[in-house]
Scaffold this motif. Sequence first.
Motif, short mmCIF file in Angstrom:
data_model
loop_
_atom_site.label_atom_id
_atom_site.label_comp_id
_atom_site.label_asym_id
_atom_site.label_seq_id
_atom_site.Cartn_x
_atom_site.Cartn_y
_atom_site.Cartn_z
N ASP A 124 29.81 49.11 -100.36
CA ASP A 124 30.63 49.62 -99.05
C ASP A 124 31.05 50.82 -99.16
O ASP A 124 31.85 51.19 -100.12
CB ASP A 124 31.85 48.55 -98.88
N ARG A 130 30.59 45.96 -84.79
CA ARG A 130 30.94 44.73 -85.55
C ARG A 130 31.36 44.91 -86.85
O ARG A 130 32.18 44.38 -87.35
CB ARG A 130 29.44 43.64 -85.60
N CYS A 131 30.77 45.63 -87.75
CA CYS A 131 31.23 46.01 -88.98
C CYS A 131 32.21 46.98 -89.29
O CYS A 131 32.84 47.15 -90.37
CB CYS A 131 29.98 46.11 -89.96
N ARG A 155 24.14 42.33 -98.46
CA ARG A 155 25.45 42.78 -98.20
C ARG A 155 26.34 42.89 -99.42
O ARG A 155 27.37 42.20 -99.61
CB ARG A 155 26.05 41.56 -97.19
N CYS A 173 25.87 51.48 -89.67
CA CYS A 173 26.71 50.11 -90.09
C CYS A 173 26.85 50.37 -91.52
O CYS A 173 26.18 51.19 -92.26
CB CYS A 173 25.72 48.92 -90.09
N ARG A 174 27.97 49.56 -92.02
CA ARG A 174 28.02 49.32 -93.46
C ARG A 174 26.99 48.62 -94.14
O ARG A 174 26.62 47.60 -93.34
CB ARG A 174 29.43 48.75 -93.59
N CYS A 190 27.36 44.84 -93.05
CA CYS A 190 27.51 44.23 -91.86
C CYS A 190 26.83 42.82 -91.81
O CYS A 190 25.59 42.54 -92.40
CB CYS A 190 26.60 45.27 -91.14
#
Length: 506
Positions: free
Chosen positions: A25, A72-73, A20, A39-40, A43
């Motif tokens: 990002d 979520r992200c 992560r 997602c990123r 996430c």
Amino acid sequence: MSSPPPLPDPAVCEQARLSRDARFDGVFFTAVRTTGIYCRPVCPAPPPRAENVTYYANAAAAQADGFRPCLRCRPELAPGDGHWHRGDDVVARALALIDRGVLDDAPLAALAAQLHLGERQLRRLFVERLGAAPIGVRGTRRLLFAKQLLTETALPVTEVALAAGFASLRRFNTAFREAYRMAPRDLRRQPGVAAASDGLVLRLGYRPPYNFAAMLDFLRSRALPGIERIDEARYTRVVGDAAAAGWLRVSHWPATAAGPAHALRLELHGIAPTRLQDTVRRVRRMFDLDAEPTAIAAHLAQDPRLAPLLRARPGLRLPSGWDGFEIAVRSVIGQQVSVAAARTLTARLSQRFGHPLPEMLAAQGFAHLFPTPEALVDGDFDGLGLIGSRIATIRAIAAALLDGRVDFDPARTLDETVARWTALPGIGPWTAQYIALRALGHPDAFPAQDLVLQKAVPTDGSRLDARALQARAQAWRPWRGYAVFHLWRDAALSAPPAATRSRSPR
């Protein structure tokens, strides 16, 4: 300028998503084939199995292949694609024009014509480098902005549609359903996250590191009374025009128990929905939120003069300006005078020619807007303390902007921009490069005539002339602008106050 690779090495992507790593990002997105969601890399959800993952260079490419953004992200919070940060690459210039709304009321052929390309060639470049056509990129950006407004604000859905650039609520609902398989109103959950009724609050993400304190320091010393207020933690400014003015405030998004947010907090008051996208775009450029600091530092650190500066001040960004005309006027006033003197003279000009603000904004500490070109082209400058040649140049700039001889068009290359501006009386290479650096946020702008830079590069007390400095800086391309601010900041922190004269950073 050569084009960077559209994606990091797959092994790097895999390590970044498993750890992560916030430095990646927005550099890539992770799409999961078993869920149909992208997602990123940051996430917080449990990481999927590697065999189910496909990596994409940007959100538009993932959505073009049928994936939906993670709730979520929230991919809409990712910084802009650092590979296509502002610069001379044709895709970078095309993206800047798309962000300005060129495709809102014009066909793709109009965008291609501004870039001196054929429509087919432009589409091919986008598909090759970004994985999606220009129309797809534009559609994804609009929907992600709408998704952020739906999630973070209490704006009515109709106003969200207008803010995102949709001509009608029906078209917005249709596009949103097709992309996300839900109606816009269904995304609205937990009303407590919405802003208070007197303003909006948006989260603007960036890739770490970010030296926000240095950004505020630079802007604070140049803040114009009645227009800007800057304290130790926040930047506040009046924006808009005589017909509709509001104000904004930028600060760091507070950290939580989970760690730093890697985002700035943007508060907006009195900004019409149709101006929200442009306002966010300007703030992102002004605070350089889409830079990729790790890649920039790795490139510049190859120079032994810059390496210790990058280690000492990681995350130093390009402090751009809110308005191009304002920066152009300030650059002329700031020629060969101290920063403090330039601020005083510019404040006098603003107070005389700036449109006065209503009492509601005056109560917030704002007095007037920055003057328009129309107000300065024939204005009476007597008693302001400006010399005749500066007055003539300011009037020439105002006239040239009104008749189109100069502009702040991101479709132009750095050389084209400098050539147009230096054709005006009183505008030399230093001023033109400074305008490109701070009005456009051009990452490779380089005022080689700057005396501070010429003295800052050598470490033996000597001085390079402009030609030698240009030659030394070739290895810094395409990020010479970042080298400029590292050298200026080092010189400012090392020199006594009396030394901030004569072509010092305005």
